[in-house]
Write a protein that holds these residues in place. Structure first.
Motif, PDB file in Angstrom:
ATOM      1  N   LEU A  99      -0.182  -9.060   7.704  1.00  0.00           N
ATOM      2  CA  LEU A  99       0.548  -7.842   8.087  1.00  0.00           C
ATOM      3  C   LEU A  99      -0.043  -6.616   7.408  1.00  0.00           C
ATOM      4  CD1 LEU A  99       2.965  -6.876   9.795  1.00  0.00           C
ATOM      5  CD2 LEU A  99       4.409  -7.198   7.773  1.00  0.00           C
ATOM      6  N   ALA A 100      -0.724  -6.826   6.277  1.00  0.00           N
ATOM      7  CA  ALA A 100      -1.365  -5.710   5.572  1.00  0.00           C
ATOM      8  C   ALA A 100      -2.490  -5.085   6.384  1.00  0.00           C
ATOM      9  CB  ALA A 100      -1.899  -6.184   4.221  1.00  0.00           C
ATOM     10  N   ALA A 101      -2.964  -5.749   7.422  1.00  0.00           N
ATOM     11  CA  ALA A 101      -3.968  -5.154   8.297  1.00  0.00           C
ATOM     12  C   ALA A 101      -3.347  -4.112   9.224  1.00  0.00           C
ATOM     13  CB  ALA A 101      -4.659  -6.238   9.121  1.00  0.00           C
ATOM     14  N   ARG A 102      -2.008  -4.137   9.328  1.00  0.00           N
ATOM     15  CA  ARG A 102      -1.312  -3.225  10.229  1.00  0.00           C
ATOM     16  C   ARG A 102      -0.494  -2.177   9.482  1.00  0.00           C
ATOM     17  NH1 ARG A 102       0.128  -6.901  15.297  1.00  0.00           N
ATOM     18  NH2 ARG A 102       1.226  -5.027  15.921  1.00  0.00           N
ATOM     19  N   ARG A 103      -0.045  -2.514   8.270  1.00  0.00           N
ATOM     20  CA  ARG A 103       0.799  -1.620   7.492  1.00  0.00           C
ATOM     21  C   ARG A 103       0.377  -1.632   6.030  1.00  0.00           C
ATOM     22  NH1 ARG A 103       5.498  -0.153  10.488  1.00  0.00           N
ATOM     23  NH2 ARG A 103       5.806   1.277   8.761  1.00  0.00           N
ATOM     24  N   ARG A 104       0.678  -0.539   5.320  1.00  0.00           N
ATOM     25  CA  ARG A 104       0.431  -0.480   3.883  1.00  0.00           C
ATOM     26  C   ARG A 104       1.652  -1.070   3.190  1.00  0.00           C
ATOM     27  NH1 ARG A 104       1.116   4.059   0.273  1.00  0.00           N
ATOM     28  NH2 ARG A 104       1.484   5.339   2.117  1.00  0.00           N
ATOM     29  N   LEU A 152      14.857 -13.108  -7.353  1.00  0.00           N
ATOM     30  CA  LEU A 152      14.116 -12.642  -8.519  1.00  0.00           C
ATOM     31  C   LEU A 152      12.804 -13.392  -8.709  1.00  0.00           C
ATOM     32  CD1 LEU A 152      17.034 -11.952 -11.023  1.00  0.00           C
ATOM     33  CD2 LEU A 152      15.745 -10.311  -9.646  1.00  0.00           C
ATOM     34  N   ARG A 153      12.050 -13.497  -7.605  1.00  0.00           N
ATOM     35  CA  ARG A 153      10.692 -14.014  -7.682  1.00  0.00           C
ATOM     36  C   ARG A 153       9.728 -12.838  -7.577  1.00  0.00           C
ATOM     37  NH1 ARG A 153       8.112 -19.060  -4.123  1.00  0.00           N
ATOM     38  NH2 ARG A 153       6.013 -18.980  -5.046  1.00  0.00           N
ATOM     39  N   ALA A 154       8.698 -12.840  -8.391  1.00  0.00           N
ATOM     40  CA  ALA A 154       7.711 -11.764  -8.367  1.00  0.00           C
ATOM     41  C   ALA A 154       7.092 -11.644  -6.982  1.00  0.00           C
ATOM     42  CB  ALA A 154       6.636 -12.027  -9.409  1.00  0.00           C
ATOM     43  N   SER A 155       6.736 -10.440  -6.601  1.00  0.00           N
ATOM     44  CA  SER A 155       6.265 -10.189  -5.240  1.00  0.00           C
ATOM     45  C   SER A 155       4.939 -10.861  -4.915  1.00  0.00           C
ATOM     46  CB  SER A 155       6.141  -8.682  -5.003  1.00  0.00           C
ATOM     47  OG  SER A 155       5.138  -8.117  -5.833  1.00  0.00           O
ATOM     48  N   ALA A 156       4.246 -11.409  -5.910  1.00  0.00           N
ATOM     49  CA  ALA A 156       2.942 -12.037  -5.676  1.00  0.00           C
ATOM     50  C   ALA A 156       3.008 -13.141  -4.626  1.00  0.00           C
ATOM     51  CB  ALA A 156       2.389 -12.591  -6.983  1.00  0.00           C
ATOM     52  N   TYR A 157       4.158 -13.822  -4.520  1.00  0.00           N
ATOM     53  CA  TYR A 157       4.263 -14.950  -3.587  1.00  0.00           C
ATOM     54  C   TYR A 157       4.169 -14.519  -2.120  1.00  0.00           C
ATOM     55  CZ  TYR A 157       9.089 -14.146  -1.941  1.00  0.00           C
ATOM     56  OH  TYR A 157      10.214 -13.631  -1.331  1.00  0.00           O
ATOM     57  N   LEU A 158       4.378 -13.237  -1.878  1.00  0.00           N
ATOM     58  CA  LEU A 158       4.349 -12.726  -0.504  1.00  0.00           C
ATOM     59  C   LEU A 158       2.925 -12.539   0.012  1.00  0.00           C
ATOM     60  CD1 LEU A 158       7.155 -10.132  -1.123  1.00  0.00           C
ATOM     61  CD2 LEU A 158       7.367 -12.083   0.428  1.00  0.00           C
ATOM     62  N   GLY A 159       1.942 -12.489  -0.891  1.00  0.00           N
ATOM     63  CA  GLY A 159       0.560 -12.297  -0.467  1.00  0.00           C
ATOM     64  C   GLY A 159       0.406 -11.041   0.357  1.00  0.00           C
ATOM     65  N   ASP A 160      -0.296 -11.166   1.485  1.00  0.00           N
ATOM     66  CA  ASP A 160      -0.426 -10.020   2.406  1.00  0.00           C
ATOM     67  C   ASP A 160       0.428 -10.233   3.641  1.00  0.00           C
ATOM     68  OD1 ASP A 160      -1.793 -11.927   3.862  1.00  0.00           O
ATOM     69  OD2 ASP A 160      -3.589 -10.712   4.177  1.00  0.00           O
ATOM     70  N   LEU A 161       1.452 -11.107   3.501  1.00  0.00           N
ATOM     71  CA  LEU A 161       2.390 -11.403   4.583  1.00  0.00           C
ATOM     72  C   LEU A 161       1.664 -11.812   5.869  1.00  0.00           C
ATOM     73  CD1 LEU A 161       5.203  -8.774   3.985  1.00  0.00           C
ATOM     74  CD2 LEU A 161       5.374 -11.247   3.752  1.00  0.00           C
ATOM     75  N   GLY A 162       0.770 -12.773   5.708  1.00  0.00           N
ATOM     76  CA  GLY A 162       0.103 -13.350   6.867  1.00  0.00           C
ATOM     77  C   GLY A 162      -0.833 -12.406   7.586  1.00  0.00           C
ATOM     78  N   ALA A 198       7.436  -1.820 -11.376  1.00  0.00           N
ATOM     79  CA  ALA A 198       6.087  -1.809 -10.811  1.00  0.00           C
ATOM     80  C   ALA A 198       6.119  -2.202  -9.346  1.00  0.00           C
ATOM     81  CB  ALA A 198       5.183  -2.775 -11.585  1.00  0.00           C
ATOM     82  N   TYR A 199       5.135  -1.718  -8.629  1.00  0.00           N
ATOM     83  CA  TYR A 199       4.942  -2.180  -7.250  1.00  0.00           C
ATOM     84  C   TYR A 199       3.456  -2.324  -6.993  1.00  0.00           C
ATOM     85  CZ  TYR A 199       4.224   2.833  -6.139  1.00  0.00           C
ATOM     86  OH  TYR A 199       3.784   4.134  -6.112  1.00  0.00           O
ATOM     87  N   HIS A 200       3.134  -3.111  -5.984  1.00  0.00           N
ATOM     88  CA  HIS A 200       1.751  -3.413  -5.648  1.00  0.00           C
ATOM     89  C   HIS A 200       1.484  -2.949  -4.223  1.00  0.00           C
ATOM     90  CE1 HIS A 200       1.421  -5.979  -9.267  1.00  0.00           C
ATOM     91  NE2 HIS A 200       2.715  -6.167  -9.028  1.00  0.00           N
ATOM     92  N   VAL A 201       0.328  -2.378  -3.997  1.00  0.00           N
ATOM     93  CA  VAL A 201      -0.024  -1.817  -2.697  1.00  0.00           C
ATOM     94  C   VAL A 201      -1.131  -2.655  -2.081  1.00  0.00           C
ATOM     95  CG1 VAL A 201      -0.824   0.222  -1.456  1.00  0.00           C
ATOM     96  CG2 VAL A 201       0.620   0.480  -3.505  1.00  0.00           C
ATOM     97  N   ARG A 202      -0.887  -3.111  -0.838  1.00  0.00           N
ATOM     98  CA  ARG A 202      -1.908  -3.863  -0.117  1.00  0.00           C
ATOM     99  C   ARG A 202      -2.003  -3.313   1.303  1.00  0.00           C
ATOM    100  NH1 ARG A 202       0.718  -8.434  -2.680  1.00  0.00           N
ATOM    101  NH2 ARG A 202      -0.589  -9.209  -4.388  1.00  0.00           N
ATOM    102  N   GLY A 203      -3.216  -3.111   1.783  1.00  0.00           N
ATOM    103  CA  GLY A 203      -3.419  -2.713   3.159  1.00  0.00           C
ATOM    104  C   GLY A 203      -3.447  -1.221   3.370  1.00  0.00           C
ATOM    105  N   GLU A 204      -3.548  -0.857   4.640  1.00  0.00           N
ATOM    106  CA  GLU A 204      -3.631   0.538   5.052  1.00  0.00           C
ATOM    107  C   GLU A 204      -2.603   0.804   6.145  1.00  0.00           C
ATOM    108  OE1 GLU A 204      -5.574   2.614   3.546  1.00  0.00           O
ATOM    109  OE2 GLU A 204      -6.709   1.146   2.367  1.00  0.00           O
ATOM    110  N   GLY A 205      -2.356   2.075   6.380  1.00  0.00           N
ATOM    111  CA  GLY A 205      -1.451   2.455   7.452  1.00  0.00           C
ATOM    112  C   GLY A 205      -0.137   2.979   6.931  1.00  0.00           C
TER     113      GLY A 205
END
Length: 289
Positions: free
Chosen positions: A43-48, A31-41, A13-20
């Motif tokens: 960065l999701a405002a600049r990249r999908r 092996l930590r689930a990607s949830a801990y990354l959030g929107d990378l501070g 599975a993968y999760h999509v956040r943001g646009e671009g």
């Protein structure tokens, strides 16, 4: 939640956040689930962001064969994700232990990587992990913190081979700011991490440092290696060795940041990483020596 099938049949599975423009993100842990990354501070405002849950983590399935947790065995999972996305080349961002997977992917599929950002990543795959002394040297930078007197002895004892410490105390050394957000982020780690497979991911057999170094020396894609000023794994000096492995790399140190720099100063992190991904020159960037 989008999914795809790995070459061995494991559903990932993968999760999509943001646009671009898409940015494939490989989490650490290991092996930590990607949830801990959030929107990378932000960065999701600049990249999908395409946040991959590695096999056996988050919403991805547990593989039938535990041997496939090994880092090199997951390289083709990343390639299968690229194919699923339908892009000839991808930008990749990897955090911490996820950088070992990114390095192996770049070595095996160099023509598929457009840009590569390695965030607080040790050169583990190149045979140079962070040592206990690396971590203690960085920890001693925090002597002015109110929690230092309690946390440092416990941290030192653990690194010396003692029992697992109280992470609510020593977790402070992994963050530039030990505030409520950092405490909550740290407290979620156990639930989000496949601890039974951590050792398998970083098995020595997964890596051939001389061969990997030779392959990375031919990588033409631009690379960013970003370290945290007070991080101990890696310290900036160790992260710089990773940048030196590439012919076209830039090196940056985020002031006051620990191992999760997007939490310590989201605006700085998103601006600096976003500029690299956009190909925008940044004053003060340091090329490899």
């Amino acid at each position: 939640m989008p999914t795809f099938t790995a070459p061995d049949g494991t559903e990932l599975a993968y999760h999509v956040r943001g646009e671009g423009a898409p940015l494939v993100v490989l989490p650490g842990g290991p092996l930590r689930a990607s949830a801990y990354l959030g929107d990378l501070g932000g960065l999701a405002a600049r990249r999908r962001l395409i946040l991959l849950d590695l096999r056996g983590t988050g919403d991805s399935a547990v593989p039938a064969d535990p041997a496939t947790y090994r880092c090199d065995r997951q390289v083709d999972d990343v390639e299968a994700l690229r194919v699923r996305l339908g892009h000839e080349r991808i930008d990749v961002l990897a955090h911490s232990a996820g950088a070992s997977l990114a390095l192996l992917y770049a070595a095996r599929y160099p023509h598929r990587v457009s840009r590569l950002a390695l965030i607080t990543a040790t050169p583990w795959a190149l045979g140079r992990p962070a040592t206990a002394e690396d971590r203690l040297t960085a920890a001693r930078l925090r002597t002015a913190e109110p929690w230092f007197a309690t946390a440092y002895p416990a941290f030192e004892a653990w690194l010396g081979g003692g029992a697992d410490p109280d992470w609510a105390v020593v977790g402070a050394f992994f963050y530039g700011r030990w505030d409520d957000a950092a405490r909550a982020h740290d407290a979620a780690a156990d639930e989000q991490t496949n601890s039974e497979a951590e050792d398998a991911f970083l098995a020595p057999e997964a890596f051939d440092p001389p061969a990997l170094r030779a392959a990375l020396a031919d990588l033409t894609a631009p690379v960013l290696v970003l370290a945290g000023e007070v991080d101990g794994g890696p310290r900036p000096e160790l992260a710089r060795l990773l940048a030196d492995a590439f012919p076209n790399a830039e090196f940056a140190v985020q002031p006051g940041a620990g191992h999760y720099p997007w939490l310590d100063d989201p605006e700085w992190f998103a601006a600096r990483t976003g500029a690299f991904l956009d190909g925008t020159p940044v004053a003060g960037s340091l090329p490899p020596a």
